[in-house]
Design an enzyme around this catalytic site. Structure first.
Site, PDB file in Angstrom:
ATOM      1  N   THR A 263       0.860  -1.190   0.000  1.00 39.97           N
ATOM      2  CA  THR A 263       0.000   0.000   0.000  1.00 39.97           C
ATOM      3  C   THR A 263       0.888   1.230   0.000  1.00 39.97           C
ATOM      4  O   THR A 263       2.081   1.149   0.309  1.00 39.97           O
ATOM      5  CB  THR A 263      -0.848   0.084   1.277  1.00 39.97           C
ATOM      6  OG1 THR A 263       0.012   0.407   2.394  1.00 39.97           O
ATOM      7  CG2 THR A 263      -1.549  -1.223   1.557  1.00 39.97           C
ATOM      8  N   ASP A 264       0.325   2.380  -0.306  1.00 38.36           N
ATOM      9  CA  ASP A 264       1.051   3.606  -0.019  1.00 38.36           C
ATOM     10  C   ASP A 264       0.918   3.840   1.497  1.00 38.36           C
ATOM     11  O   ASP A 264       0.240   3.087   2.199  1.00 38.36           O
ATOM     12  CB  ASP A 264       0.509   4.776  -0.837  1.00 38.36           C
ATOM     13  CG  ASP A 264       1.538   5.903  -0.924  1.00 38.36           C
ATOM     14  OD1 ASP A 264       2.510   5.890  -0.142  1.00 38.36           O
ATOM     15  OD2 ASP A 264       1.373   6.799  -1.772  1.00 38.36           O
ATOM     16  N   TYR A 265       1.584   4.877   1.980  1.00 36.92           N
ATOM     17  CA  TYR A 265       1.656   5.113   3.420  1.00 36.92           C
ATOM     18  C   TYR A 265       0.241   5.152   4.016  1.00 36.92           C
ATOM     19  O   TYR A 265      -0.494   6.103   3.819  1.00 36.92           O
ATOM     20  CB  TYR A 265       2.384   6.434   3.678  1.00 36.92           C
ATOM     21  CG  TYR A 265       3.110   6.483   4.986  1.00 36.92           C
ATOM     22  CD1 TYR A 265       4.492   6.353   5.039  1.00 36.92           C
ATOM     23  CD2 TYR A 265       2.427   6.648   6.181  1.00 36.92           C
ATOM     24  CE1 TYR A 265       5.177   6.380   6.233  1.00 36.92           C
ATOM     25  CE2 TYR A 265       3.093   6.674   7.388  1.00 36.92           C
ATOM     26  CZ  TYR A 265       4.469   6.539   7.407  1.00 36.92           C
ATOM     27  OH  TYR A 265       5.145   6.565   8.603  1.00 36.92           O
TER      28      TYR A 265
END
Ligand code: BGC
Length: 739
Positions: A263-265
């Site tokens: 995932t992104d952050y």
């Protein structure tokens, strides 16, 4: 390990260990405020045991720290599985290179590959395993802060750069020294955010998504990118991190991608902010169903998966598939045999800023800088003349730009004044700062609460007037003025969208005052994005757009200014006339009012041209080229055949030079409207002065394919215009018939 051993290991892991492999920690878990290792400091969400079972961590930097964390981790993990260390290494590690957008302007995938390779060499011995790069989001709106991280507006070019970066980072075997794993991001179409608003709405048809936005991710996946990162955004209301169609139907099933998806952050959690999930558990379910393997720094899997599995809403097969992908990644990196994977503080110090990397950094400045105009051949400068160097970037050492790693270098960057004086100690040049980079009235100081406390600006209006007055005096006394101006180095990257895309007002005031007393102005422009420089270009003879060139900026720029090298970059993002034109790009669809058709109503605005100030592919160098007529090896083309398009290019200027020859096609009539031009080939060729070379391109019906209304990737019979020229404005074409 063999696949069989990996599966045995997987089967041996407890449920908790499996969930742990999917959890990425933030490096702050390990460090106290003073940056010294304090041992595991469980954050509020995880117990110490859970921290010890986590599969990877982001943002631990420095070989000693990494060694110590890894040592403790292996000791405390029930199966002694090493963890993966990840970091954003975007345009160099210890050696900062030009920004990715600048790199794309080289039109040299080989350069992008070499830069990625040097970044891998420097970061590998520092203990890092994965970089969150390349960012391949197509971006056509200069307001978005992250345009500096990508390769600009064109899918074909961006795909070539994506592939090159992956190969450069990963080499041919990720278990070897000097490599790191790539993570292509942000899947998908994050660069389409409306009006450049960070994390904003994205809405594209699937046809356009496939045609323009997906090819560069696909190229990175095909090149073997070990990881892929999802995007923060929601396309048409579907959050990217839970987008099963995108992540399963297209990525896994159609493309056959089997790397790890991260995932992104905390972008699993962001699905809550999008209003599509109410709880961590719901978010975990969506992401698991979309085959997302690693959760970066939020805790939806940790909080949601145990119950989801108990309730039968997520199966153990799903979890095992994700864990196996993480274990395979560790295996590819060689971590089971070599858990410290070349982490070596002494060696790290040796390779940081090594000669190859530093030479490459300097060489890349001329390759990535774009000479936008050069009236009266004012560049290169004549060193006998009296030259004033004016502007805040004359004295600025930090020309790194956004997403730079500034604390790992051994060598300090120098500024333009120092380098000019060193090269020409006896010349009578004048240097004036003229202004700070920012004045007190700059809108970012008012609206950007996070950044404004760290940005320096000129608050004293008397000092401001004095500095400008001194610069004007210097300009009056000089034959030529080189103005080094531009954006602040910290206003590019994530959370750096701008509604005004001009240079700071204080610098504009300086520029106008200087331009009022001297006609011979050369602008050296520093920027993260195409800026609105319409007025500046009108009042200058030359504009040399250098983006943010990195650690060797000053040496590279001075070399170009005095003609030791020549700028050879070409724009990969159009420069608008004014922000009101954004988004703007060359591959527009034709209408009754398109400039290339023989129609009278060429408008789109009543107060501004339809076309940008500088277009995709545009850029000059210190010599000139003339193009001959295009020759096609045949008049018709059918499936499986190839055609050679060639053109003679002559260097008609006064010095040897490098030309970027560009090939575009236009499918004149098709079942869906096709762009006025699409890049399908480019070659950078050295042509000695007075000589001619023949440049050839090969095309097949594959190059003519597009997605039709049924989303089939097809070519259709009919006329294809093949253009070859120096930029996307070229009208030099010949037609071939597809039969
Ligand atoms: C960015 C990513 C980056 C990640 C880790 C996010 O906020 O969107 O591009 O890789 O943080 O730093």
């Amino acid at each position: 390990m063999t696949e069989k051993q990996l599966i045995e290991l997987l089967n041996d892991l407890s449920f908790e260990e499996k969930i742990g492999e999917l959890q990425q920690l933030s490096g702050r878990v390990y460090f106290g405020d003073d940056g010294i290792i304090t041992g595991v400091d469980s954050d509020e969400n995880l117990t110490e045991e859970e921290v010890n079972r986590s599969g990877s961590v982001i943002n631990v930097v420095g070989p000693q720290k990494i060694l110590e964390v890894q040592k403790n981790h292996i000791k405390n993990h029930p199966h002694h599985i090493p963890m993966i260390f990840m970091l954003d290494i975007i345009h160099g590690f210890g050696t900062s290179f030009p920004t990715p957008l600048a790199q794309s302007c080289s039109f040299e995938p080989e350069l992008v590959k070499e830069i990625a390779h040097e970044a891998a060499v420097e970061s590998c011995n520092a203990g890092l395993h994965v970089t969150f790069s390349p960012m391949v989001d197509i971006c056509r709106d200069a307001r978005w802060g992250r345009v500096m991280e990508g390769s600009g507006e064109d899918p074909y070019l961006s795909a070539k750069m994506a592939e090159a970066a992956v190969l450069g980072y990963q080499g041919d075997d990720l278990s070897k020294e000097g490599t790191i794993a790539a993570c292509v991001k942000h899947f998908a179409a994050y660069g389409m955010v409306e009006a450049g608003r960070e994390y904003g709405t994205v809405d594209t048809s699937e046809r356009f998504l496939r045609q323009y936005y997906l090819p560069s991710y696909k190229a990175a996946c095909d090149a073997g990118s070990a990881l892929l990162m999802t995007a923060f955004t929601a396309n048409g209301g579907v959050a990217a991190t839970g987008d099963k169609h995108l992540l399963v139907d297209i990525l896994r099933d159609e493309w056959g991608y089997d790397g790890a998806v991260i995932t992104d952050y905390s972008s699993i959690h962001t699905m809550y902010s999008h209003g599509v999930t109410k709880t961590h558990k719901e978010s975990a379910k969506l992401a698991m169903d979309a085959q997302v393997d690693i959760e970066m720094c939020s805790y939806c899997y940790h909080d949601g998966l145990p119950e989801l599995v108990k309730e039968g809403k997520v199966t153990m097969e799903q979890i095992d598939r994700a864990v196996l992908r993480v274990l395979r990644l560790k295996n590819k990196l060689g971590l089971f045999e070599n858990p410290y994977r070349f982490t070596d503080a002494k060696k790290s110090l040796e390779v940081i800023n090594n000669k190859n990397a530093m030479d490459l950094a300097e060489k890349s400045v001329a390759k990535t800088s774009v000479l936008l105009q050069n009236e009266d051949k004012i560049l290169p400068l004549k060193k006998e003349e009296k030259i004033a160097f004016i502007g805040p970037y004359v004295y600025e050492n930090d020309m790194y730009g956004g997403w730079s790693i500034r604390n790992q270098r051994k060598v300090e960057p120098r500024n333009i004044e120092t380098v000019v004086n060193e090269k020409f100690p006896n010349n009578n040049f004048i240097f004036e700062q003229g202004s700070e980079i920012l004045g007190a009235e700059e809108p970012i100081l008012k609206y950007d609460r996070a950044r404004s406390s760290t940005l320096q600006y000129e608050a004293d209006s008397n000092l401001r007037k004095e500095k400008i007055a001194k610069a004007v005096e210097a300009a009056k006394k000089s034959d030529t003025v080189v103005m080094c101006i531009g954006e602040h180095t910290k206003v590019g990257g994530e959370l750096a969208a701008r509604a005004h895309i001009d240079i700071p007002k204080i610098q504009k005031e300086l520029f106008d005052a200087v331009a009022a007393v001297n006609d011979n102005i050369v602008v050296v422009l520093f920027d993260h994005r195409p800026l609105d420089i319409t007025e500046i270009s009108e009042k200058s003879k030359a504009v040399l757009n250098v983006w943010f060139p990195g650690i060797k900026a000053a040496e590279g720029i001075v070399g170009m200014l005095f003609g030791e090298t020549a700028p050879t970059g070409r724009l990969t993002m159009s420069f608008p006339y004014t922000v009101g034109q954004c988004p703007i790009y060359y591959s527009q669809l034709p209408t009754d009012h398109s400039p290339v058709l023989e129609k009278v109503y060429v408008t789109g605005y009543i107060d501004c041209p339809l076309t940008p100030l500088y277009c995709f592919g545009e850029g000059l160098t210190y010599t000139e080229f003339e193009y001959g007529e295009i020759k096609l090896s045949k008049e018709t083309l059918s499936e499986g055949e190839k055609i050679i398009a060639s053109v003679e290019v002559e260097n008609i200027g006064e010095r040897d030079g490098v030309e970027t020859v560009q090939l575009y096609i236009r499918d004149v009539f098709a079942s869906v409207s096709r762009p006025l031009k699409e890049l399908k080939g480019f070659k950078k060729v050295e042509i000695p002065k007075g000589e001619k070379v023949t440049v050839e391109f090969e095309l097949t019906t594959e190059d003519m394919k597009f997605y039709n209304v049924d989303l089939e990737y097809v070519w259709e019979p009919g006329e294809i215009q093949v253009f070859i020229g120096p930029n996307s404005k070229t009208l030099n074409y010949k037609s071939v018939n597809l039969v």
